[in-house]
Write a protein that holds these residues in place. Structure first.
Motif, PDB file in Angstrom:
ATOM      1  N   LEU A  28       0.833  -1.200   0.000  1.00 37.00           N
ATOM      2  CA  LEU A  28       0.000   0.000   0.000  1.00 37.00           C
ATOM      3  C   LEU A  28       0.871   1.254   0.000  1.00 37.00           C
ATOM      4  CD1 LEU A  28      -2.764  -0.947   2.608  1.00 37.00           C
ATOM      5  CD2 LEU A  28      -2.880  -1.100   0.131  1.00 37.00           C
ATOM      6  N   LYS A  29       1.880   1.246   0.864  1.00 41.17           N
ATOM      7  CA  LYS A  29       2.743   2.427   0.949  1.00 41.17           C
ATOM      8  C   LYS A  29       3.620   2.570  -0.279  1.00 41.17           C
ATOM      9  CE  LYS A  29       4.303   1.155   5.061  1.00 41.17           C
ATOM     10  NZ  LYS A  29       5.001   1.159   6.363  1.00 41.17           N
ATOM     11  N   THR A  30       4.051   1.447  -0.839  1.00 36.72           N
ATOM     12  CA  THR A  30       4.961   1.492  -1.982  1.00 36.72           C
ATOM     13  C   THR A  30       4.266   1.962  -3.251  1.00 36.72           C
ATOM     14  OG1 THR A  30       6.308  -0.288  -1.051  1.00 36.72           O
ATOM     15  CG2 THR A  30       6.537   0.133  -3.413  1.00 36.72           C
ATOM     16  N   PHE A  31       3.057   1.448  -3.508  1.00 33.54           N
ATOM     17  CA  PHE A  31       2.428   1.691  -4.803  1.00 33.54           C
ATOM     18  C   PHE A  31       1.283   2.708  -4.775  1.00 33.54           C
ATOM     19  CE2 PHE A  31       4.011  -2.755  -5.042  1.00 33.54           C
ATOM     20  CZ  PHE A  31       4.988  -2.542  -5.990  1.00 33.54           C
ATOM     21  N   LEU A  32       0.624   2.879  -3.631  1.00 36.08           N
ATOM     22  CA  LEU A  32      -0.576   3.712  -3.603  1.00 36.08           C
ATOM     23  C   LEU A  32      -0.398   5.044  -2.897  1.00 36.08           C
ATOM     24  CD1 LEU A  32      -3.369   1.067  -2.861  1.00 36.08           C
ATOM     25  CD2 LEU A  32      -2.370   1.741  -5.047  1.00 36.08           C
ATOM     26  N   ALA A  86      -0.886   2.220   7.081  1.00 33.57           N
ATOM     27  CA  ALA A  86      -0.745   2.138   5.625  1.00 33.57           C
ATOM     28  C   ALA A  86      -2.022   2.575   4.922  1.00 33.57           C
ATOM     29  CB  ALA A  86      -0.382   0.711   5.219  1.00 33.57           C
ATOM     30  N   LEU A  87      -3.174   2.205   5.469  1.00 32.23           N
ATOM     31  CA  LEU A  87      -4.441   2.629   4.879  1.00 32.23           C
ATOM     32  C   LEU A  87      -4.597   4.144   4.963  1.00 32.23           C
ATOM     33  CD1 LEU A  87      -6.815  -0.154   6.256  1.00 32.23           C
ATOM     34  CD2 LEU A  87      -6.175   0.194   3.877  1.00 32.23           C
ATOM     35  N   CYS A  90      -2.582   5.924   2.209  1.00 36.79           N
ATOM     36  CA  CYS A  90      -3.157   5.926   0.857  1.00 36.79           C
ATOM     37  C   CYS A  90      -4.581   6.467   0.854  1.00 36.79           C
ATOM     38  CB  CYS A  90      -3.092   4.532   0.229  1.00 36.79           C
ATOM     39  SG  CYS A  90      -4.048   3.264   1.057  1.00 36.79           S
ATOM     40  N   ARG A  91      -4.940   7.208   1.913  1.00 36.96           N
ATOM     41  CA  ARG A  91      -6.207   7.938   1.998  1.00 36.96           C
ATOM     42  C   ARG A  91      -7.438   7.034   1.945  1.00 36.96           C
ATOM     43  NH1 ARG A  91      -2.457  10.952   2.937  1.00 36.96           N
ATOM     44  NH2 ARG A  91      -2.231  13.102   2.201  1.00 36.96           N
ATOM     45  N   ALA A  92      -7.291   5.801   2.426  1.00 35.07           N
ATOM     46  CA  ALA A  92      -8.450   4.917   2.501  1.00 35.07           C
ATOM     47  C   ALA A  92      -9.208   5.115   3.803  1.00 35.07           C
ATOM     48  CB  ALA A  92      -8.021   3.457   2.368  1.00 35.07           C
ATOM     49  N   ILE A  93      -8.542   5.656   4.824  1.00 37.43           N
ATOM     50  CA  ILE A  93      -9.177   6.019   6.092  1.00 37.43           C
ATOM     51  C   ILE A  93      -8.687   7.403   6.483  1.00 37.43           C
ATOM     52  CG2 ILE A  93      -9.403   3.628   6.868  1.00 37.43           C
ATOM     53  CD1 ILE A  93      -6.967   4.016   8.617  1.00 37.43           C
ATOM     54  N   GLN A 316      13.455   0.557  -4.894  1.00 40.78           N
ATOM     55  CA  GLN A 316      12.479  -0.508  -5.084  1.00 40.78           C
ATOM     56  C   GLN A 316      12.952  -1.801  -4.417  1.00 40.78           C
ATOM     57  OE1 GLN A 316      11.838  -1.847  -9.162  1.00 40.78           O
ATOM     58  NE2 GLN A 316       9.643  -2.055  -8.774  1.00 40.78           N
ATOM     59  N   ARG A 317      14.230  -2.102  -4.558  1.00 43.35           N
ATOM     60  CA  ARG A 317      14.761  -3.310  -3.929  1.00 43.35           C
ATOM     61  C   ARG A 317      14.727  -3.197  -2.403  1.00 43.35           C
ATOM     62  NH1 ARG A 317      20.028  -6.654  -5.913  1.00 43.35           N
ATOM     63  NH2 ARG A 317      18.386  -7.590  -7.196  1.00 43.35           N
ATOM     64  N   ARG A 318      15.074  -2.028  -1.877  1.00 38.68           N
ATOM     65  CA  ARG A 318      15.016  -1.835  -0.422  1.00 38.68           C
ATOM     66  C   ARG A 318      13.589  -1.983   0.090  1.00 38.68           C
ATOM     67  NH1 ARG A 318      18.611   2.499  -1.484  1.00 38.68           N
ATOM     68  NH2 ARG A 318      16.849   3.961  -1.368  1.00 38.68           N
ATOM     69  N   ALA A 319      12.637  -1.379  -0.645  1.00 40.40           N
ATOM     70  CA  ALA A 319      11.240  -1.458  -0.221  1.00 40.40           C
ATOM     71  C   ALA A 319      10.745  -2.900  -0.258  1.00 40.40           C
ATOM     72  CB  ALA A 319      10.376  -0.570  -1.117  1.00 40.40           C
ATOM     73  N   PHE A 320      11.160  -3.650  -1.271  1.00 43.81           N
ATOM     74  CA  PHE A 320      10.704  -5.035  -1.355  1.00 43.81           C
ATOM     75  C   PHE A 320      11.308  -5.875  -0.235  1.00 43.81           C
ATOM     76  CE2 PHE A 320      10.884  -9.451  -2.708  1.00 43.81           C
ATOM     77  CZ  PHE A 320       9.545  -9.658  -3.017  1.00 43.81           C
ATOM     78  N   ARG A 321      12.560  -5.630   0.086  1.00 43.39           N
ATOM     79  CA  ARG A 321      13.151  -6.364   1.215  1.00 43.39           C
ATOM     80  C   ARG A 321      12.341  -6.155   2.485  1.00 43.39           C
ATOM     81  NH1 ARG A 321      19.764  -5.535   1.114  1.00 43.39           N
ATOM     82  NH2 ARG A 321      20.220  -6.837  -0.718  1.00 43.39           N
ATOM     83  N   THR A 322      11.978  -4.910   2.735  1.00 37.72           N
ATOM     84  CA  THR A 322      11.181  -4.612   3.929  1.00 37.72           C
ATOM     85  C   THR A 322       9.851  -5.344   3.890  1.00 37.72           C
ATOM     86  OG1 THR A 322      12.199  -2.423   4.110  1.00 37.72           O
ATOM     87  CG2 THR A 322      10.124  -2.759   5.268  1.00 37.72           C
ATOM     88  N   MET A 323       9.180  -5.291   2.740  1.00 36.11           N
ATOM     89  CA  MET A 323       7.890  -5.949   2.598  1.00 36.11           C
ATOM     90  C   MET A 323       8.015  -7.456   2.748  1.00 36.11           C
ATOM     91  SD  MET A 323       5.346  -6.172  -0.689  1.00 36.11           S
ATOM     92  CE  MET A 323       6.264  -7.558  -1.356  1.00 36.11           C
TER      93      MET A 323
END
Length: 640
Positions: A28-32, A86-87, A90-93, A316-323
């Motif tokens: 959610l944080k990475t893409f939205l 995370a929600l 991305c402005r879902a809440i 992107q690689r750092r973010a994916f490692r975290t995820m």
């Protein structure tokens, strides 16, 4: 309990507690987050593209209202607070944790494509599909809003777009029960047409509910709920998942309809890269318009979120490692054998130091290094200087892999680099300093590890970061790779053995799983994709094993001039199609407009599984310079 790493698809997780306990907030944080903050996520069509297993369905599932509402009511539970954050990002809440959107996920892998085979005009077929989707969206919204029991159907208020009062009558009015009943009638009527063994001969024979205009997306702009904290207004969000299963013309028509600016509902279309044309799939600056049909304008009418085309590859690689680490740990906590023994981190189960070479192999390595020094005319003074250079590097590195085997392999590489930089005719006369000093650095150390694996059998792939990087930023591929290691660790626990896996076991398991992953997919041009990737890998391996390691850790990609690549769909259409599916199934990743020297390159970077199979480095940056015709020549002959 069954290994949850083997139950990868979130569609198989039916209850909210199971799903929320394992889902990670990072996608959610990475893409939205960015498109939401920029106001481009809920006010226009969002087209989300990604490879199989990249997390599209997970995102769509999490954004459904009953999951969002369950989170806000249980945010104090372990792991839920991160999802709530995370929600919010991305402005879902809102800041108080109250939902702002009411999402419903509609999988399109069902019977929608069958409507394209009906004996009616294109306009009629499109109208039927749109009616069915809108009816199911309405039913899904009302079902989601009432699923938790907190909101009753009769208490839901429909917010109608100004000026749409007349159209509101055609959707069942403004009362939720009437709207639900009308949607159910339309769904039943349209579904009956598509599912009939013999469809009606003409539109005149359609059930009445399928004849009358039905456009709830044009009418509804929100729902109002009665919450203990006051009235709660939520925006409807429809997420059409697996859109690649539609006929390209169906998808193009759907995109055009959903891109209309007067719509007030949020609408997302989630699809694989397969459905795009080769030009759209391979060139990042081209707006997706499936089927080659003129579609909405990128940017103005459509927000494109490409889950495999990050511009900043390091980030992107750092973010994916975290995820991936967070996801693995959440899965691990669901397994009693691990939780009872306090194992809640996959990283702690994977040894990060390689096993040393056996005594006999180490002696062979030492003899080979001495032989290289003698053959290259390296004197004792020069050797001592290079050993000191390696020692200085080792003192400053954070790596734990600083043993004598790595030092000796690095020394051999530096011998060959020194010999390359000193004129051969002068090498044996006096030990001259080269014009460019020979340095020991991380690149030489990585090259040493690759050489040690291929020449002496020392494990190359181990540790949690390696598992993450080998997944090529794909969640499902990560779970495949990690699942084998978790299963082996669990087996050890059951047998009362140490659960921590040494480097040799990790390396063997990762390579075995990688080969299975590459072989399991059956998709168009699969034979050509595998042949092309193997051919590129063999060329990269040959360069990687040069004695002087001219590309440091070696190559895992080929680069073609960006200008050539931009015209690949026209100049080499078969290669373009092969590359499209190679990208779609994580076998090759594209890095476009990669600047090196005075040129711009498009890198065709091998995916993690191909890298594991052939023993290449996972470090990025090393590539072989090629041309598009040279890459095309690597393809196998076409089937007769």
């Amino acid at each position: 309990m069954a290994n949850p790493f083997e139950k990868r698809a979130t569609e198989y997780m039916r209850d909210s507690d199971t799903f929320l306990s394992i889902v990670t907030p990072e996608p959610l944080k990475t893409f939205l987050k960015d498109p939401a903050e920029n106001g481009r996520l809920y006010d226009r069509l969002a087209l989300i593209t990604g490879t199989p297993g990249s997390g599209k369905t997970t995102i769509a599932t999490l954004l459904q209202f009953h999951f969002v509402d369950a989170l806000r009511r249980n945010k104090s539970r372990t792991g839920y607070n991160e999802l709530v954050g995370a929600l919010a990002s991305c402005r879902a809440i809102d800041d108080d944790g109250r939902p702002l959107v009411a999402g419903v996920r509609l999988p399109l892998e069902a019977e929608y494509r069958d409507f394209w085979q009906l004996p009616y005009s294109t306009t009629t077929r499109t109208r039927l599909v749109l009616a069915l989707l809108q009816a199911r969206a309405v039913l899904g919204w009302l079902r989601n809003l009432t699923a938790t029991g907190q909101f009753k159907l009769e208490e839901i208020g429909l917010l109608i777009r100004p000026g749409a009062e007349a159209a509101a009558r055609e959707i069942g009015g403004v009362q939720p029960e009437g709207v639900r009943n009308r949607a159910a009638d339309v769904e039943r009527a349209v579904y009956g047409i598509g599912a009939a063994l013999v469809p009606p001969a003409s539109e005149a024979d359609f059930p009445e509910a399928a004849k009358v205009a039905y456009h709830p997306f044009d009418v509804i702009e929100g729902f109002e709920l009665r919450d203990s904290a006051g009235p709660l207004r939520v925006q409807p969000l429809v997420m059409l998942d697996d859109a690649h299963t539609l006929h390209p013309h169906q998808l193009a028509a759907l995109n055009r309809d959903l891109a209309r600016r007067e719509l007030r509902i949020a609408r997302w279309v989630l699809t694989r890269v397969d459905v795009l044309s080769p030009t759209e799939a391979l060139l990042s600056e081209v707006a997706p318009s499936p089927g080659g049909i003129a579609g909405p304008q990128l940017g103005r009418d459509v927000t494109v979120i490409a889950m495999q085309k990050g511009e900043d590859r390091k980030a992107q690689r750092r973010a994916f490692r975290t995820m991936a680490k967070d996801m693995a740990n959440r899965y691990l906590r669901q397994m009693p054998e691990f939780s009872r023994r306090g194992h809640d981190s996959l990283a702690d189960l994977l040894e990060t130091s390689p096993e040393p070479l056996s005594e006999g192999t180490h002696r062979k390595l030492s003899r080979d290094v001495d032989r290289a020094a003698k053959g290259l005319g390296i004197g004792e003074t020069r050797r001592k200087a290079l050993e000191d250079e390696i020692g200085h590097y080792m003192e400053g590195t954070r790596s734990r892999d600083t043993g004598m085997d790595v030092r000796l392999s690095m020394l051999s590489i530096l011998f060959h680099r020194h010999a390359k930089r000193v004129p051969q005719r002068m090498l044996f006369e006096e030990d001259l300093d080269p014009a460019k000093p020979v340095k020991a650095d991380a690149g030489v150390a990585e090259a040493a590890r690759v050489h040690l694996y291929h020449n002496y059998g020392r494990p190359l792939y181990y540790g949690i970061d390696t598992v993450c990087d080998a997944a090529s930023e794909n969640a499902e591929q990560f779970l495949h790779l990690a699942g084998k290691l978790v299963a082996r660790a669990e087996n050890r626990i059951v047998r009362n053995r140490n659960a921590v896996l040494d480097s040799r076991v990790q390396h063997a398991d990762l390579q075995a799983v990688a080969v299975k992953i590459l072989e399991k997919y059956d998709y168009p041009f699969a034979r050509e994709v595998r042949a092309l990737a193997d051919a590129i890998a063999l060329e990269c391996l040959e360069r990687s094993l040069e004695p002087n390691a001219s590309l440091d850790g070696g190559a895992n990609a080929v680069g073609v001039p960006q200008e050539q690549f931009n015209g690949i769909a026209t100049s080499h259409p078969r290669l373009a199609q092969v590359l499209q599916f190679a990208v779609a199934y994580n076998v090759i990743t594209l890095a476009q407009n990669y600047g090196q020297g005075s040129k711009q390159w498009c890198l065709l970077e091998l995916g993690g599984c191909i890298i594991l199979k052939h023993g290449l480095t996972l470090h990025r940056g090393g590539f072989l310079e090629r041309t598009v015709p040279a890459i095309d020549a690597l393809l196998p002959p076409e089937d007769p």
